[in-house]
Design an enzyme around this catalytic site. Structure first.
Site, PDB file in Angstrom:
ATOM      1  N   HIS A 169       0.801  -1.221   0.000  1.00 58.42           N
ATOM      2  CA  HIS A 169       0.000   0.000   0.000  1.00 58.42           C
ATOM      3  C   HIS A 169       0.838   1.276   0.000  1.00 58.42           C
ATOM      4  CE1 HIS A 169      -4.003  -1.851   0.603  1.00 58.42           C
ATOM      5  NE2 HIS A 169      -3.294  -2.823   1.140  1.00 58.42           N
ATOM      6  N   ASP A 378       3.527   9.428  -2.093  1.00 58.65           N
ATOM      7  CA  ASP A 378       2.396   8.726  -1.497  1.00 58.65           C
ATOM      8  C   ASP A 378       2.041   7.516  -2.351  1.00 58.65           C
ATOM      9  OD1 ASP A 378       0.493   8.290   0.436  1.00 58.65           O
ATOM     10  OD2 ASP A 378      -0.400  10.276   0.266  1.00 58.65           O
ATOM     11  N   LEU A 382      -6.024   8.431  -0.779  1.00 59.84           N
ATOM     12  CA  LEU A 382      -7.462   8.286  -0.970  1.00 59.84           C
ATOM     13  C   LEU A 382      -8.227   9.566  -0.667  1.00 59.84           C
ATOM     14  CD1 LEU A 382      -7.972   4.704   0.512  1.00 59.84           C
ATOM     15  CD2 LEU A 382      -7.598   5.374  -1.871  1.00 59.84           C
ATOM     16  N   LYS A 385      -9.542  11.069  -3.764  1.00 56.69           N
ATOM     17  CA  LYS A 385     -10.706  10.374  -4.303  1.00 56.69           C
ATOM     18  C   LYS A 385     -11.956  10.658  -3.466  1.00 56.69           C
ATOM     19  CE  LYS A 385      -8.058   6.706  -6.526  1.00 56.69           C
ATOM     20  NZ  LYS A 385      -7.933   5.264  -6.805  1.00 56.69           N
ATOM     21  N   ASP A 506      26.360 -26.532 -20.285  1.00 54.20           N
ATOM     22  CA  ASP A 506      26.201 -25.318 -19.469  1.00 54.20           C
ATOM     23  C   ASP A 506      24.745 -25.132 -19.056  1.00 54.20           C
ATOM     24  OD1 ASP A 506      28.912 -23.788 -19.513  1.00 54.20           O
ATOM     25  OD2 ASP A 506      28.602 -24.447 -21.581  1.00 54.20           O
TER      26      ASP A 506
END
Length: 736
Positions: A169, A378, A382, A385, A506
């Site tokens: 977050h 950040d 929120l 929003k 290899d």
């Protein structure tokens, strides 16, 4: 469908006592409030869940059973009990003094404390044991945030088939920042995250930073967002977290909020309002924001007495000195601005240092003409929003930092550099004079997006991709050489009368080294091959030159194919050239490969009989990817009319004569003799020719996770040696 097991540092419910009475209180926050509503929908649809985390307080051992029972019965929660000393070193120590500042690009604030790191490891193991105690068959695990970055791998070791998702977050920093951690710490954190099937981030930049760190520090490449581990794949993808849009819209329109908004508007007496609300944290850029507002007042005196900044600072980590210092700085700046520009009837900043509940917060969103969100860094943010979702008439202007994760979605906001007071001042002026029609147009576009990409959509999308990632690994695991399939191989080997083994060198018989000359066979490998040669035809097919193979396998009765089959040596030691080598093309392409090697430090060109190889194992991975792409583009044009193939390999690009390849060696050998057991093992693109040339009954095995026509896969080169040792053991048992 199994339960969803949510794991986070803190539970959405904290415990406390009033005297001897136990109390449970729901906490606020983006994850808690957002996931809470979604989880209730899940439960109503018939899917159960359990949430594991710290209960918010140190609980005496005598009361732990009571707390455990109360949390589970009331909130489907399982507590992880941690002492105050553990939380001090783990949470306040490593999480908040090391990871938080580093991941937010404040390296000067980072504390390198070995004791705190060890406690971080210990607490992650404690969480693993808590999960182990409640996990049920079919459960799906979703781990949240930077406190538990070691947990996915701990769970993977304990439960190899478990479906594990992890979401970060906060930002994931760039390679140059992340590498400031001590080497062991940074590698263990990356390995811990790669224990998940899916690692989610808020923005594309964060997921790209993560994949670059994995490539640079652990050496695992990524393809189309998928990290290729030796034994499985891990998806790293972008999931911008949303909000519960309908909740904020409904709250803003509720009678209590409307009443409070009316009171606020009356107290503002017609002033235009700018809102700033943030938790007290250096990553939020509050002092820079205040400096931007001061610059606005300086440049635009016409707004004096007509505008007010409502600055709400939410208390956070009061005991940390950096935060106390910042609080004093904010207090001083507010006082200086109000003292310099304020009048008897006008205070430029209304400052509050307190937590707000949903009603007054929603009222502030409703009445504020401008919302100023300017963090220095950040993960998402929120608040931006929530403000837009609360604008019932779609008016208002969002001024948003380009350093916030939400800026990638909310492009209609006024995007600013949060470090520049002039940027902030200019945006405030633009916001305050913006016509209503433009405000509505911008906000309606953002509202429509926020309504669709809500927290419910975010959670569903993450779990959908998690399930797809799990199924992708299951699909690949069907071709994995499991113990059961390995036993079938051993039985077929033991029962066969004539056996043939085709082995690459290899990456198959020996690991990769920084320089090809270092990859000599060990005495143990030579002895294994001698024992196998007693009971089977063993062919080592390599791109290496015949002199190296002749020297390394002197006295070992193997059939050797050098240069992918340009030269072949019998078990008795005689070399021959099966087909003529036409390599006139080298004169044309050698300068091209050499010039690209000169442009990439650590790259070099190796010349073989029928091929040229451009190696870049020792080069910087990021620049090597660019230079490799350039080289492949150039070669594609140059070889169009030549009898050559361009083969991208493991940290190399090989240009070879088209008619000379490992499949041709197998064709000649199988045409001359018949075998009732055939095994072929290889690790790169040149081995695909060999796999294709063999009959369907052959045991073809690819080393690693890359796409292949081989029937089976093993994880790594040591797994090949384990298989050869089991073959030798089977031979010994059969001859007793």
């Amino acid at each position: 469908m199994g339960r969803l097991v949510i794991i986070s540092n803190r539970l959405p419910t904290i415990v406390s006592w009033e005297g001897e009475q136990l109390r449970f209180k729901e906490t606020a926050g983006g994850l808690t409030s957002g996931l809470g509503a979604w989880l209730e929908r899940q439960k109503a649809a018939g899917r159960d869940y359990v949430w594991i985390g710290w209960p918010g307080a140190s609980v005496p051992e005598a009361r732990q059973d009571e707390v455990r029972q109360g949390l589970f019965e009331r909130h489907s929660a399982v507590p992880v009990f941690l002492s105050e000393a553990a939380m001090d070193k783990f949470y306040l120590g490593f999480c908040n003094r090391t990871i938080w500042p580093l991941f937010h690009y404040f390296p000067s604030y980072v504390a390198i404390d070995p004791e705190a790191w060890e406690m971080y490891r210990t607490v992650n193991r404690t969480f693993m044991e808590a999960v182990r105690a409640v996990l049920q068959p079919g459960d799906e695990v979703w781990i949240h945030d930077y406190h538990l970055m070691l947990l996915p791998e701990l769970l993977r070791q304990a439960f190899p088939q478990l479906s594990i998702g992890f979401f970060l977050h906060i930002p994931f920093p760039s390679f140059e920042i992340y590498r400031l951690l001590p080497q062991r710490w940074r590698s263990e954190i990356l390995t811990g995250l790669l224990g998940a099937n899916l690692v989610g981030f808020h923005t594309h930049d964060y997921s790209e930073h993560f994949k670059r760190c994995v490539r640079r520090m652990l050496g695992f490449e990524s393809r189309l967002g998928t990290v290729m581990l030796p034994d499985r794949t891990v998806r790293a993808d972008t999931f911008p977290m949303g909000i519960d849009y309908q909740l904020f819209w409904d709250t803003a329109g509720s009678p209590p909020v409307a009443a409070e908004a009316t009171q606020l508007q009356a107290s503002l007496a017609g002033l235009r309002t700018i809102l700033s609300i943030d938790r007290l944290d250096y990553s939020k850029g509050i002092p820079r924001r205040l400096a931007g507002y001061r610059r606005f007042l300086e440049l635009h005196p016409e707004w004096h007495g007509k505008v007010v900044l409502t600055a709400v600072v939410v208390p956070s980590r009061i005991g940390v000195e950096q935060y106390q210092k910042m609080k004093r700085q904010i207090d001083q700046m507010v006082g200086d601005i109000n003292g310099r520009y304020g009048t008897v009837g006008w205070t430029p900043i209304r400052y509050q240092f307190r937590m707000l509940t949903s009603t007054p917060l929603s009222a502030l969103y409703r009445v504020s003409d401008v919302c100023l969100v300017t963090p220095l860094r950040d993960g998402m943010n929120l608040i931006a929003k929530e403000y837009v979702a609360s604008r019932l008439d779609a008016t208002g202007v969002l001024v948003l930092s380009e350093m916030a994760g939400s800026a990638a979605e909310m492009t209609e906001a006024l995007i600013v550099n949060p470090n520049s007071p002039d940027d902030i001042a200019e945006a405030l002026q633009q916001a305050l004079v913006m016509p209503m029609e433009e405000q509505v147009s911008r906000n309606e576009a953002m509202q429509q997006r926020l309504r669709h990409f809500s927290v419910h959509w975010w959670a569903e999308d993450f779990l959908r991709v998690l399930e797809a990632s799990r199924l992708e690994n299951v699909r690949h695991s069907r071709a994995w050489l499991t113990m059961e399939r390995g036993n079938d191989l051993l039985e077929a080997f033991s029962a066969a009368a004539r056996r043939m083994l085709f082995l690459d060198y290899d990456g198959t018989l020996v690991p990769f080294y920084s320089h090809p000359d270092q990859a000599r066979p060990s005495p143990h490998l030579l002895e294994l091959l001698r024992e196998l040669a007693r009971v089977a035809e063993v062919t080592v097919i390599s791109g290496r030159n015949k002199s190296s193979l002749d020297q390394w396998f002197e006295g070992v009765p193997l059939l050797l194919a050098a240069g992918h089959g340009a030269w072949v040596r019998s078990p008795e030691g005689h070399w021959q050239q099966p087909v003529p080598i036409h390599a006139e093309w080298k004169e044309r392409l050698r300068p091209v490969l050499q010039s690209h090697a000169e442009r990439l430090s650590g790259a070099f060109v190796e010349e073989k009989d029928a091929s040229l190889v451009w190696h870049y194992r020792n080069a910087d991975p990021g620049l090597a990817a660019l230079r490799t792409s350039e080289l492949l583009d150039t070669l594609t044009t140059l070889v169009a009319n030549l009898d050559v193939q361009v083969m991208p390999g493991n940290k190399n690009v090989e240009v070879r004569t088209a008619s000379i390849h490992k499949g041709a060696v197998a064709d000649r050998m199988l045409a001359a003799q018949s075998f009732d057991f055939i095994l072929a093992v290889g690790d790169d693109l040149t081995d695909e020719d060999l796999f294709r040339a063999l009959p369907d009954t052959a045991w073809t095995i690819k080393v690693g996770r890359t796409q292949s026509v081989a029937r089976f896969s093993v994880g790594s080169q040591p797994d090949v040696l384990d298989l050869l040792e089991r073959l030798v053991s089977a031979c010994r048992v059969a001859t007793r």
